[in-house]
Design a protein around this motif. Structure first.
Motif, PDB file in Angstrom:
ATOM      1  N   SER A  54       5.035   6.900   1.316  1.00 46.59           N
ATOM      2  CA  SER A  54       5.708   5.764   1.946  1.00 46.59           C
ATOM      3  C   SER A  54       4.825   4.523   1.852  1.00 46.59           C
ATOM      4  N   THR A  55       5.455   3.369   2.060  1.00 43.15           N
ATOM      5  CA  THR A  55       4.704   2.111   2.164  1.00 43.15           C
ATOM      6  C   THR A  55       4.414   1.762   3.616  1.00 43.15           C
ATOM      7  N   GLU A  56       4.872   2.595   4.542  1.00 41.18           N
ATOM      8  CA  GLU A  56       4.771   2.291   5.975  1.00 41.18           C
ATOM      9  C   GLU A  56       3.694   3.155   6.634  1.00 41.18           C
ATOM     10  N   GLY A  57       2.451   2.744   6.442  1.00 41.63           N
ATOM     11  CA  GLY A  57       1.338   3.521   6.974  1.00 41.63           C
ATOM     12  C   GLY A  57       1.164   3.412   8.472  1.00 41.63           C
ATOM     13  N   PRO A 116       4.625  10.308   9.858  1.00 38.90           N
ATOM     14  CA  PRO A 116       3.337  11.006   9.816  1.00 38.90           C
ATOM     15  C   PRO A 116       2.290  10.320   8.956  1.00 38.90           C
ATOM     16  N   TYR A 117       2.602   9.121   8.424  1.00 39.61           N
ATOM     17  CA  TYR A 117       1.693   8.502   7.468  1.00 39.61           C
ATOM     18  C   TYR A 117       0.441   7.922   8.115  1.00 39.61           C
ATOM     19  N   ASN A 118       0.418   7.885   9.455  1.00 41.12           N
ATOM     20  CA  ASN A 118      -0.794   7.447  10.159  1.00 41.12           C
ATOM     21  C   ASN A 118      -1.556   8.625  10.756  1.00 41.12           C
ATOM     22  N   ASP A 119      -1.179   9.851  10.375  1.00 37.01           N
ATOM     23  CA  ASP A 119      -1.874  11.040  10.871  1.00 37.01           C
ATOM     24  C   ASP A 119      -3.334  11.016  10.408  1.00 37.01           C
ATOM     25  N   GLY A 134      -3.165   9.444   4.509  1.00 35.41           N
ATOM     26  CA  GLY A 134      -4.076   8.355   4.171  1.00 35.41           C
ATOM     27  C   GLY A 134      -3.538   7.554   3.012  1.00 35.41           C
ATOM     28  N   GLN A 135      -4.171   6.414   2.746  1.00 34.12           N
ATOM     29  CA  GLN A 135      -3.732   5.576   1.638  1.00 34.12           C
ATOM     30  C   GLN A 135      -4.191   6.174   0.321  1.00 34.12           C
ATOM     31  N   VAL A 136      -3.297   6.192  -0.669  1.00 31.19           N
ATOM     32  CA  VAL A 136      -3.613   6.776  -1.972  1.00 31.19           C
ATOM     33  C   VAL A 136      -3.483   5.769  -3.110  1.00 31.19           C
ATOM     34  N   PRO A 186       0.833  -1.209   0.000  1.00 29.92           N
ATOM     35  CA  PRO A 186       0.000   0.000   0.000  1.00 29.92           C
ATOM     36  C   PRO A 186       0.867   1.258   0.000  1.00 29.92           C
ATOM     37  N   LEU A 187       0.335   2.326  -0.547  1.00 30.88           N
ATOM     38  CA  LEU A 187       1.028   3.615  -0.585  1.00 30.88           C
ATOM     39  C   LEU A 187       0.260   4.632   0.255  1.00 30.88           C
ATOM     40  N   TYR A 188       0.986   5.322   1.129  1.00 26.96           N
ATOM     41  CA  TYR A 188       0.391   6.321   2.008  1.00 26.96           C
ATOM     42  C   TYR A 188       1.012   7.683   1.725  1.00 26.96           C
TER      43      TYR A 188
END
Length: 254
Positions: free
Chosen positions: A101-104, A108-111, A116-118, A89-91
């Motif tokens: 990033s791939t690290e959701g 900050p990718y879990n903000d 969010g996932q795109v 997944p891409l975030y």
């Protein structure tokens, strides 16, 4: 929603030379007197390389490869028949700039507000076999394919964040550009290859620092930020009689 498909061939990291702009040498001043040589013959300037991105995009936001999927469900329906080997997944985090990033699971990718996932990045079994020239997919091969995909996302992220650099080398005695090269990913010259590309007299300095846009390094090892220390750079590289002329001109046009 952007869907990012890994190309069929693994693209190597490329470093290329930009056309050098040459300033004709001026050995004498207006009165015909021999021009004194500057104290620092060679000067290295670092700049952010905003070259053509590996994935064509604009920042509002046309990211990833072109596709015909209208919804995530359309993508899911089609990938069932693709024989996926790896899918990540891409975030996207969007706040005063964007980063991917791939690290959701990590900030900050879990903000909850600005991330969010795109989309996804994926590789089919057929493509993995082509990449590695094999027929049988082992766990080791699948892990290597996953590492390649993660590495490509990291490279793409550096482009989005402006974390790609180049340098220009000037000869202040001949008043010309000697070399110019870009495509160095990351700010660590010892890791991105820049330290091995510049002349030897600059390598020791570069190996002990992080580069940034506007960094100027003199042959004697002194460093300046030309964005805030332009006058200091001029004083360091020009002979005294030219500095006085420069200051006079600035006073006249102020």
């Amino acid at each position: 929603m952007s869907f990012w498909k890994r190309p069929e061939a693994i693209r190597p990291l490329l470093i290329w030379g930009r056309p050098a702009r040459t300033i004709p040498p001026k050995r004498r001043d207006g009165a015909g007197r021999e021009r004194p040589a500057p104290e620092n013959m060679k000067v290295l300037k670092i700049w952010v390389d905003d070259y053509s991105n590996p994935r064509e995009f604009d920042t509002r936001y046309d990211l990833g490869d072109r596709h015909n999927f209208e919804t995530p469900e359309d993508y899911r329906e089609q990938v069932k028949s693709m024989g996926l080997a790896v899918e990540l997944p891409l975030y996207l985090y969007d706040h005063s700039g964007i980063t991917i990033s791939t690290e959701g699971w990590r900030y900050p990718y879990n903000d909850r507000w600005d991330a969010g996932q795109v989309g996804w990045i994926y590789a089919t079994q057929e493509n993995v076999r082509k990449w590695f020239g094999i027929k049988r997919l082992t766990k080791e091969i699948m892990q290597q394919a996953e590492d390649i995909l993660r590495g490509e996302v990291e490279e793409y992220d550096r482009c989005l964040r402006g974390d790609v650099y180049g340098y220009t080398l000037y000869d202040m005695d001949a008043w010309e550009c000697l070399d110019s090269c870009g495509g160095f990913f990351g700010s660590d010259p010892s890791e991105n290859g820049m330290a091995n590309s510049v002349p030897e007299e600059f390598r020791a300095v570069l190996n002990e620092m992080q580069v940034f846009d506007g960094l100027v390094i003199l042959e004697d090892g002194r460093m300046f930020d030309c964005r805030t220390e332009g006058s200091e750079v001029i004083s360091a590289i020009l002979p005294a009689h030219l500095i006085s002329q420069y200051r006079l001109v600035r006073e006249l046009i102020a």
